[in-house]
Design a protein around this motif. Sequence first.
Motif, PDB file in Angstrom:
ATOM      1  N   TYR A 165       0.598  -0.993  -0.258  1.00 32.07           N
ATOM      2  CA  TYR A 165       0.019  -0.148   0.045  1.00 32.07           C
ATOM      3  C   TYR A 165       0.993   1.296  -0.049  1.00 32.07           C
ATOM      4  O   TYR A 165       1.675   1.349   0.862  1.00 32.07           O
ATOM      5  N   PHE A 166       0.727   2.202  -0.850  1.00 28.18           N
ATOM      6  CA  PHE A 166       1.602   3.207  -1.071  1.00 28.18           C
ATOM      7  C   PHE A 166       0.948   4.348  -0.525  1.00 28.18           C
ATOM      8  O   PHE A 166       1.525   5.604  -0.699  1.00 28.18           O
ATOM      9  N   GLY A 167       0.227   4.268   0.597  1.00 28.26           N
ATOM     10  CA  GLY A 167      -0.120   5.380   1.478  1.00 28.26           C
ATOM     11  C   GLY A 167      -1.005   6.529   1.180  1.00 28.26           C
ATOM     12  O   GLY A 167      -1.454   6.549  -0.002  1.00 28.26           O
ATOM     13  N   LEU A 168      -1.154   7.381   1.646  1.00 28.69           N
ATOM     14  CA  LEU A 168      -1.942   8.747   1.386  1.00 28.69           C
ATOM     15  C   LEU A 168      -1.027   9.930   1.096  1.00 28.69           C
ATOM     16  O   LEU A 168      -0.266  10.234   1.951  1.00 28.69           O
ATOM     17  N   MET A 169      -0.774  10.032  -0.160  1.00 32.85           N
ATOM     18  CA  MET A 169       0.107  11.191  -0.865  1.00 32.85           C
ATOM     19  C   MET A 169      -0.710  11.993  -1.577  1.00 32.85           C
ATOM     20  O   MET A 169      -1.809  11.805  -2.050  1.00 32.85           O
ATOM     21  N   GLY A 170      -0.068  13.148  -2.019  1.00 32.51           N
ATOM     22  CA  GLY A 170      -0.441  14.012  -3.114  1.00 32.51           C
ATOM     23  C   GLY A 170      -1.622  14.927  -2.622  1.00 32.51           C
ATOM     24  O   GLY A 170      -1.513  15.487  -1.580  1.00 32.51           O
ATOM     25  N   ASP A 171      -2.614  15.015  -3.570  1.00 33.99           N
ATOM     26  CA  ASP A 171      -3.850  16.015  -3.437  1.00 33.99           C
ATOM     27  C   ASP A 171      -4.574  15.957  -1.936  1.00 33.99           C
ATOM     28  O   ASP A 171      -4.720  14.740  -1.470  1.00 33.99           O
ATOM     29  N   GLY A 172      -4.397  17.266  -1.121  1.00 37.85           N
ATOM     30  CA  GLY A 172      -5.107  17.063   0.309  1.00 37.85           C
ATOM     31  C   GLY A 172      -4.256  16.356   1.074  1.00 37.85           C
ATOM     32  O   GLY A 172      -4.662  16.386   2.579  1.00 37.85           O
ATOM     33  N   GLN A 173      -2.809  16.089   1.093  1.00 37.29           N
ATOM     34  CA  GLN A 173      -2.196  15.547   2.121  1.00 37.29           C
ATOM     35  C   GLN A 173      -0.872  16.323   2.230  1.00 37.29           C
ATOM     36  O   GLN A 173      -0.395  17.084   1.266  1.00 37.29           O
TER      37      GLN A 173
END
Length: 357
Positions: free
Chosen positions: A225-233
């Motif tokens: 699982y590549f986690g929560l990244m990018g937009d909104g993070q």
Amino acid sequence: MAEPSTKIIPLLKDELDIVIPTIRNLDFLEMWRPFFEPYHLIIVQDGDPSKTIKVPEGFDYELYNRNDINRVLGPKASCISFKDSACRCFGFLVSKKKYIFTIDDDCFVAKDPSGKYINALEQHIKNVLTPSTPFFFNTLYDPYREGADFVRGYPFSLRGGAPTAVSHGLWLNIPDYDAPTQLVKPLERNTRYVDAVLTIPKGTLFPMCGMNLAFNRELIGPAMYFGLMGDGQPIGRYDDMWAGWCTKVICDHLGLGVKTGLPYIWHSKASNPFVNLKKEYKGIFWQEELIPFFRSAVLPKECTTVQECYIELSKQVRAKLGQLDPYFNKLADAMLIWIEAWEELNPPADQPIVPAK
């Protein structure tokens, strides 16, 4: 690219999916055609779902955009990052194959020192089909490669090795540097080709890069699982490394191996270091806490599956990293949602798939 002089026999043709995250037309596939065309592609379109992504004719593929992700996962789609290459893990989720190879769309076929085009996929397959040696380091590198063996003093009791869960490939040309290093060395290129495959020892972490990566989905898939990244993070460009740290801790616990080295790809495009710095700057500080956390993480012996290990790791993330920043509480929640989504889309053989509501 010219056709190879010898006919390519596609290994694991019906057991492997190629996952590609992208925001653009996939013209780069033309160079990979001799190697990729026999395989099934899963393309995860990031960004604007109304944009049409063109794929060269002749490839067998399925393409998912954000609307598709929302349709397939329903509320659980919140665990899939937006406007970040971390979205690739949706492809891992929906694949039904035993093995995954994932590559970025700015990566091309490299040449070895003799000038021969490198079939990166073939080398990854060789890596995952042969054992690893995580418990004792072999100074002649991978003893299972042709022309190599275990050196004098290597315990015979360990020569059977461990199942290989991950094959981590490398890159020629543009190195995978963080933003500060990019700024200091803007013209640096990697020209060194090292003909070696190594098993990363048990207890040793590494910075996993997702642009040239293969893994056994049945052995370690739920940890990818590549986690929560990018937009909104508050963070980006740590997606693959987060997955790598979680995966390595779990592989060490379950007695699985991780290899790094061959194959090489040609990384053609350097990303903007100033944009990268905006994405990375919190991670650059946080990693000084993250690495000690993962190095000290202990999973109980009762955790005997990847899912159980990952759920336990999410609890430790919340307990120990939540105090570092509230983001890690949100990430711990997303880790649990990811496992729920994995089990929903990948039930045991005797259990039917229940669509998301």
